[in-house]
Write a protein that holds these residues in place. Structure first.
Motif, PDB file in Angstrom:
ATOM      1  N   TYR A  69     -13.004  45.229 -30.544  1.00 33.31           N
ATOM      2  CA  TYR A  69     -14.011  44.862 -31.287  1.00 33.31           C
ATOM      3  C   TYR A  69     -14.841  44.288 -29.903  1.00 33.31           C
ATOM      4  CZ  TYR A  69     -16.032  40.762 -33.324  1.00 33.31           C
ATOM      5  OH  TYR A  69     -16.969  39.910 -33.538  1.00 33.31           O
ATOM      6  N   TRP A  70     -13.884  43.726 -28.600  1.00 31.98           N
ATOM      7  CA  TRP A  70     -14.396  43.160 -28.194  1.00 31.98           C
ATOM      8  C   TRP A  70     -15.375  43.963 -26.433  1.00 31.98           C
ATOM      9  CZ3 TRP A  70     -15.849  38.655 -28.759  1.00 31.98           C
ATOM     10  CH2 TRP A  70     -15.343  37.643 -29.682  1.00 31.98           C
ATOM     11  N   THR A  71     -14.877  44.827 -26.538  1.00 30.46           N
ATOM     12  CA  THR A  71     -15.795  46.450 -26.198  1.00 30.46           C
ATOM     13  C   THR A  71     -17.153  46.039 -26.241  1.00 30.46           C
ATOM     14  OG1 THR A  71     -13.298  47.282 -25.230  1.00 30.46           O
ATOM     15  CG2 THR A  71     -16.007  48.478 -25.125  1.00 30.46           C
ATOM     16  N   LEU A  72     -17.107  46.643 -27.928  1.00 32.12           N
ATOM     17  CA  LEU A  72     -18.770  46.294 -28.616  1.00 32.12           C
ATOM     18  C   LEU A  72     -18.927  44.895 -28.289  1.00 32.12           C
ATOM     19  CD1 LEU A  72     -17.766  48.894 -31.616  1.00 32.12           C
ATOM     20  CD2 LEU A  72     -18.886  49.066 -29.607  1.00 32.12           C
ATOM     21  N   GLU A  73     -18.552  44.256 -28.040  1.00 26.64           N
ATOM     22  CA  GLU A  73     -19.114  42.785 -28.888  1.00 26.64           C
ATOM     23  C   GLU A  73     -19.894  42.266 -27.011  1.00 26.64           C
ATOM     24  OE1 GLU A  73     -20.786  40.484 -31.088  1.00 26.64           O
ATOM     25  OE2 GLU A  73     -19.338  41.536 -31.686  1.00 26.64           O
ATOM     26  N   GLU A  74     -19.100  42.254 -26.389  1.00 29.96           N
ATOM     27  CA  GLU A  74     -19.904  41.685 -25.066  1.00 29.96           C
ATOM     28  C   GLU A  74     -19.260  42.071 -23.484  1.00 29.96           C
ATOM     29  OE1 GLU A  74     -14.519  39.693 -24.025  1.00 29.96           O
ATOM     30  OE2 GLU A  74     -16.661  38.363 -24.768  1.00 29.96           O
ATOM     31  N   GLY A  75     -18.835  44.002 -23.923  1.00 30.61           N
ATOM     32  CA  GLY A  75     -18.812  45.001 -22.877  1.00 30.61           C
ATOM     33  C   GLY A  75     -18.072  44.169 -21.536  1.00 30.61           C
ATOM     34  N   GLN A  76     -17.964  43.004 -21.428  1.00 25.23           N
ATOM     35  CA  GLN A  76     -17.271  42.470 -19.518  1.00 25.23           C
ATOM     36  C   GLN A  76     -17.274  41.192 -19.908  1.00 25.23           C
ATOM     37  OE1 GLN A  76     -19.738  43.517 -16.350  1.00 25.23           O
ATOM     38  NE2 GLN A  76     -19.288  45.551 -16.228  1.00 25.23           N
ATOM     39  N   GLY A  77     -16.878  40.359 -21.306  1.00 25.53           N
ATOM     40  CA  GLY A  77     -16.270  39.271 -21.647  1.00 25.53           C
ATOM     41  C   GLY A  77     -15.158  39.007 -22.166  1.00 25.53           C
ATOM     42  N   PRO A  78     -14.592  37.496 -21.102  1.00 19.07           N
ATOM     43  CA  PRO A  78     -13.550  37.655 -20.943  1.00 19.07           C
ATOM     44  C   PRO A  78     -12.473  37.726 -21.788  1.00 19.07           C
ATOM     45  CG  PRO A  78     -14.644  35.629 -21.961  1.00 19.07           C
ATOM     46  CD  PRO A  78     -15.305  36.774 -21.415  1.00 19.07           C
ATOM     47  N   HIS A  79     -13.100  38.043 -23.278  1.00 15.05           N
ATOM     48  CA  HIS A  79     -11.818  38.423 -24.575  1.00 15.05           C
ATOM     49  C   HIS A  79     -11.543  40.191 -24.337  1.00 15.05           C
ATOM     50  CE1 HIS A  79     -13.930  34.763 -26.283  1.00 15.05           C
ATOM     51  NE2 HIS A  79     -12.707  35.145 -27.241  1.00 15.05           N
ATOM     52  N   LEU A  80     -12.459  40.830 -23.483  1.00 16.28           N
ATOM     53  CA  LEU A  80     -12.276  41.929 -23.221  1.00 16.28           C
ATOM     54  C   LEU A  80     -10.906  41.938 -22.264  1.00 16.28           C
ATOM     55  CD1 LEU A  80     -12.056  45.088 -23.444  1.00 16.28           C
ATOM     56  CD2 LEU A  80     -14.750  44.797 -22.080  1.00 16.28           C
ATOM     57  N   LEU A  81     -11.309  41.135 -21.136  1.00 18.55           N
ATOM     58  CA  LEU A  81     -10.317  40.897 -19.965  1.00 18.55           C
ATOM     59  C   LEU A  81      -9.399  40.515 -20.468  1.00 18.55           C
ATOM     60  CD1 LEU A  81     -10.281  41.143 -16.962  1.00 18.55           C
ATOM     61  CD2 LEU A  81     -11.662  38.831 -17.290  1.00 18.55           C
ATOM     62  N   LEU A  82      -9.058  39.562 -21.136  1.00 17.51           N
ATOM     63  CA  LEU A  82      -7.877  39.135 -21.657  1.00 17.51           C
ATOM     64  C   LEU A  82      -7.125  40.552 -22.605  1.00 17.51           C
ATOM     65  CD1 LEU A  82      -5.879  36.685 -22.535  1.00 17.51           C
ATOM     66  CD2 LEU A  82      -7.151  35.579 -24.243  1.00 17.51           C
ATOM     67  N   GLY A  83      -7.765  41.351 -23.139  1.00 18.24           N
ATOM     68  CA  GLY A  83      -7.401  41.967 -23.838  1.00 18.24           C
ATOM     69  C   GLY A  83      -6.204  43.144 -23.458  1.00 18.24           C
ATOM     70  N   ILE A  84      -7.414  43.427 -22.140  1.00 20.33           N
ATOM     71  CA  ILE A  84      -6.945  44.608 -21.205  1.00 20.33           C
ATOM     72  C   ILE A  84      -5.227  43.892 -20.457  1.00 20.33           C
ATOM     73  CG2 ILE A  84      -7.447  45.211 -18.836  1.00 20.33           C
ATOM     74  CD1 ILE A  84      -9.823  45.775 -20.247  1.00 20.33           C
ATOM     75  N   ALA A  85      -5.860  42.559 -20.185  1.00 16.99           N
ATOM     76  CA  ALA A  85      -4.377  42.014 -19.412  1.00 16.99           C
ATOM     77  C   ALA A  85      -3.052  42.319 -19.989  1.00 16.99           C
ATOM     78  CB  ALA A  85      -4.860  40.477 -18.519  1.00 16.99           C
ATOM     79  N   VAL A  86      -2.921  41.730 -20.829  1.00 11.66           N
ATOM     80  CA  VAL A  86      -2.471  41.421 -22.279  1.00 11.66           C
ATOM     81  C   VAL A  86      -1.320  42.939 -22.475  1.00 11.66           C
ATOM     82  CG1 VAL A  86      -1.124  41.069 -23.721  1.00 11.66           C
ATOM     83  CG2 VAL A  86      -2.289  39.561 -22.883  1.00 11.66           C
ATOM     84  N   MET A  87      -2.202  44.283 -21.991  1.00 11.76           N
ATOM     85  CA  MET A  87      -1.864  45.306 -22.862  1.00 11.76           C
ATOM     86  C   MET A  87      -1.043  45.600 -21.017  1.00 11.76           C
ATOM     87  SD  MET A  87      -4.080  48.828 -23.277  1.00 11.76           S
ATOM     88  CE  MET A  87      -3.318  48.099 -25.392  1.00 11.76           C
ATOM     89  N   SER A  88      -1.623  45.547 -20.642  1.00 15.04           N
ATOM     90  CA  SER A  88      -0.938  45.873 -19.380  1.00 15.04           C
ATOM     91  C   SER A  88       0.011  45.224 -18.797  1.00 15.04           C
ATOM     92  CB  SER A  88      -2.332  45.600 -17.694  1.00 15.04           C
ATOM     93  OG  SER A  88      -3.392  46.180 -17.772  1.00 15.04           O
ATOM     94  N   LEU A  89       0.208  44.003 -19.079  1.00 13.89           N
ATOM     95  CA  LEU A  89       1.188  43.283 -19.098  1.00 13.89           C
ATOM     96  C   LEU A  89       2.517  43.895 -19.763  1.00 13.89           C
ATOM     97  CD1 LEU A  89       2.812  41.030 -18.145  1.00 13.89           C
ATOM     98  CD2 LEU A  89       2.129  39.319 -20.101  1.00 13.89           C
ATOM     99  N   TYR A  90       2.210  44.273 -20.640  1.00 13.11           N
ATOM    100  CA  TYR A  90       3.374  45.251 -22.309  1.00 13.11           C
ATOM    101  C   TYR A  90       3.876  46.340 -21.391  1.00 13.11           C
ATOM    102  CZ  TYR A  90       3.009  42.016 -26.278  1.00 13.11           C
ATOM    103  OH  TYR A  90       3.297  41.179 -26.761  1.00 13.11           O
ATOM    104  N   VAL A  91       2.689  47.008 -20.972  1.00 18.10           N
ATOM    105  CA  VAL A  91       3.531  48.458 -20.258  1.00 18.10           C
ATOM    106  C   VAL A  91       4.133  47.617 -18.907  1.00 18.10           C
ATOM    107  CG1 VAL A  91       2.675  50.470 -19.277  1.00 18.10           C
ATOM    108  CG2 VAL A  91       1.152  49.710 -21.314  1.00 18.10           C
ATOM    109  N   LEU A  92       4.060  47.172 -17.683  1.00 15.14           N
ATOM    110  CA  LEU A  92       4.157  46.657 -17.064  1.00 15.14           C
ATOM    111  C   LEU A  92       6.153  46.376 -17.317  1.00 15.14           C
ATOM    112  CD1 LEU A  92       4.135  46.707 -13.481  1.00 15.14           C
ATOM    113  CD2 LEU A  92       3.068  44.196 -14.357  1.00 15.14           C
ATOM    114  N   VAL A  93       5.382  45.669 -18.135  1.00 17.92           N
ATOM    115  CA  VAL A  93       6.716  45.357 -18.448  1.00 17.92           C
ATOM    116  C   VAL A  93       7.973  46.434 -18.679  1.00 17.92           C
ATOM    117  CG1 VAL A  93       8.589  43.488 -19.933  1.00 17.92           C
ATOM    118  CG2 VAL A  93       6.731  42.342 -18.551  1.00 17.92           C
TER     119      VAL A  93
END
Length: 557
Positions: free
Chosen positions: A514-538
């Motif tokens: 949703y936020w990829t289409l909505e804002e492209g490079q905004g903080p919501h998309l960055l937060l989603g990517i960071a949380v996904m990376s955190l889950y996979v890393l843990v």
């Protein structure tokens, strides 16, 4: 002194090989010419006459991405396996594997386009890089696993003969890892086909670019609800996959079997008409052997002339700059995400937990089904060779083609995407487990199989004593790469669209989409990517890394 044997006189096989080479070279030059031309955005036509050109363009991008993935694997995996930077490099690989492809596109599409203003090359590189991110991590993990589980007696022989680092890599490590690497290369190519729609139909915020190719053709057909065009695109993709199978992967599978680690010859090796053709040539084979011998000799001479290696830097001198860079990156991330507040962070973490449950359920289901099937298939090399192209096609088939049918099915029977999105995720990433199970089963030494038959091992005892322990390192690699791929697949599986119809499941994947289409490079998309990376890393650090150490210590030959 290097003695080079002059090539023999050409024969008819040389002529046939030359014709095939010239045709492939002409196709390569045509595709690369289009990629370097000025960028002229035009709508994708669904006319069938454009499909050959689109297929060629997509096949070109896939081949370039696969080449870069191979080079990345041959450099990164040895550094991770044999240097003191192993913890950092493996953690970085875990993070890179977890970053969704849409995240890479958001970070690179605009930047690469600005480097080549007015040219198609920037967007072409963005598409190639997106495909690269769906291929490289799987291959790197496979090569790393092979390097860490190298048989002890081979290490002892290398030390006894005092092989130099280059000799050890080219004569021992690369040949030992080659069979598994080839099968993971096939899986990586299939993974690239799976994400070809996202890589060619670039839709990131205000950036809306459709590169000519099968992926953008599919995206247009799905958006317009044109089932005929979808079918034609699937057939074109089948042609491209079969071409790669016959011209690249089947020869590699047949050639790599000569490096299988065993003390006695096993069953009849796989065959390939391309490999047989190359072996029957005189001039071409002579030139290739001479060039390869010259390159090896030049490399070894250069290594012998290299000055004595200076004293290695202490570990803190290597890790301190990396920690500083990591700290600066974390601080910058904190400043970008701070305006969202703790409530948004808690919401995204909860969405990530829902997706985590789907991912683990998919992995459990896929492992239960495909580990036994892959092992049994690998024990029958002739059967594996016959179904190889079919497996590549199934693994490469973009399951988002099935999403419209699923959407109609769910609406008709009033079913929820919250549950059935997990099946969509499984359709795309179960193949990582299957391909690695096949590779591990085919890598089992024939003398161990004969010993098992001599001791009368059958049924569960055979699986518990030989088949599962012998293939465990490969299966683990498949589970790790399937885990990262399933997180990526959640982005397209938790949002289903067909024309004006859209279904959405609750999860981190739909949030990122949703936020990829909505804002492209905004903080919501960055937060989603960071949380996904955190889950996979843990998950990787707490589960997969510990299993990797177990495989290295207890389940190596």
């Amino acid at each position: 002194m290097l003695v080079v044997r002059l090539p023999e006189r050409p024969n008819r096989y040389d002529l046939l090989a030359l014709v095939i080479t010239l045709v492939l070279l002409a196709l390569f030059l045509e595709a690369s010419r289009e990629a370097a031309s000025p960028f002229q955005p035009s709508p994708i036509s669904l006319e069938p006459r454009y499909l050959p050109e689109y297929t060629l363009r997509t096949a070109f991008r896939m081949g370039v991405a696969f080449l870069f993935s191979t080079l990345f694997t041959l450099v990164y995996a040895p550094l991770a396996a044999k240097t003191r930077l192993e913890p950092f490099l493996i953690s970085l690989l875990d993070i890179l594997q977890s970053v969704p492809i849409l995240g890479f596109l958001a970070a690179t599409a605009g930047t690469l386009a600005s480097l080549f203003p007015g040219r198609a090359l920037g967007y072409e590189l963005a598409a190639v890089f997106a495909v690269f991110t769906s291929q490289a991590w799987n291959m790197a993990f496979s090569f790393y696993q092979s390097l860490k589980t190298l048989p002890r007696e081979l290490n002892e022989v290398a030390a006894l003969f005092r092989l130099s680092p280059w000799q050890r890599f080219l004569r021992l490590e690369l040949p030992f890892a080659l069979p598994g690497l080839v099968w993971n290369g096939m899986m990586s190519m299939s993974g690239g086909w799976f994400f070809v729609v996202a890589s060619e139909a670039i839709a990131v915020g205000k950036t809306q670019v459709e590169l000519p190719g099968i992926g953008s053709y599919l995206a247009t057909a799905i958006a317009q609800g044109n089932s005929r065009a979808v079918l034609l695109a699937a057939l074109s993709m089948l042609v491209a996959i079969l071409a790669y199978d016959q011209l690249l992967f089947r020869p590699l599978v047949a050639w790599s079997q000569r490096f299988k680690y065993e003390e006695r010859a096993g069953t009849e090796p796989a065959r390939s008409w391309v490999l047989d053709l190359l072996r029957r040539t005189h001039t071409l084979r002579g030139i290739a052997e001479a060039a390869f011998s010259w390159a090896l000799e030049a490399l070894f001479q250069l290594e012998r002339k290299r000055p004595r290696r200076p004293t290695a830097l202490p570990l803190w001198a290597l890790t301190l700059p990396l920690l500083l860079l990591g700290g600066m990156g974390a601080l910058a991330l904190w400043h970008l995400l701070q305006p969202l507040g703790w409530q948004e962070l808690a919401k995204v973490l909860l969405l990530g937990f829902f997706t985590f449950l789907r991912v683990m359920g998919v992995l459990l289901l896929a492992a239960t089904l495909w580990v036994p099937a892959g092992i049994l298939l690998g024990l029958r090399p002739r059967v594996a060779q016959r179904v190889e192209a079919i497996l590549q096609l199934l693994a490469a088939f973009p399951v988002n083609l099935l999403y419209p049918l699923l959407a109609l099915f769910l609406l008709r029977y009033h079913l929820s995407l919250e549950v059935f999105s997990a099946f969509l995720m499984a359709l795309g990433n179960q193949w990582y487990i299957l391909f690695n199970a096949v590779a591990g089963s085919m890598a089992l030494p024939e003398d161990l199989k004969e010993a098992a038959r001599s001791f009368g091992l059958r049924g569960l005892t055979l699986w518990r004593r030989l088949l599962l322990p012998g293939t465990f390192p490969h299966i683990l690699t498949g589970l790790i790469t399937a885990s990262g791929g399933t997180w990526n697949a959640a982005i397209v599986a938790e949002v289903v669209q067909w024309g004006s119809l859209t279904l959405q499941a609750t999860g981190l994947g739909s949030y990122i989409a949703y936020w990829t289409l909505e804002e492209g490079q905004g903080p919501h998309l960055l937060l989603g990517i960071a949380v996904m990376s955190l889950y996979v890393l843990v998950l990787n650090r707490l589960v997969w890394r510990r299993l990797y150490r177990l495989a290295e210590e207890r389940f190596r030959f």
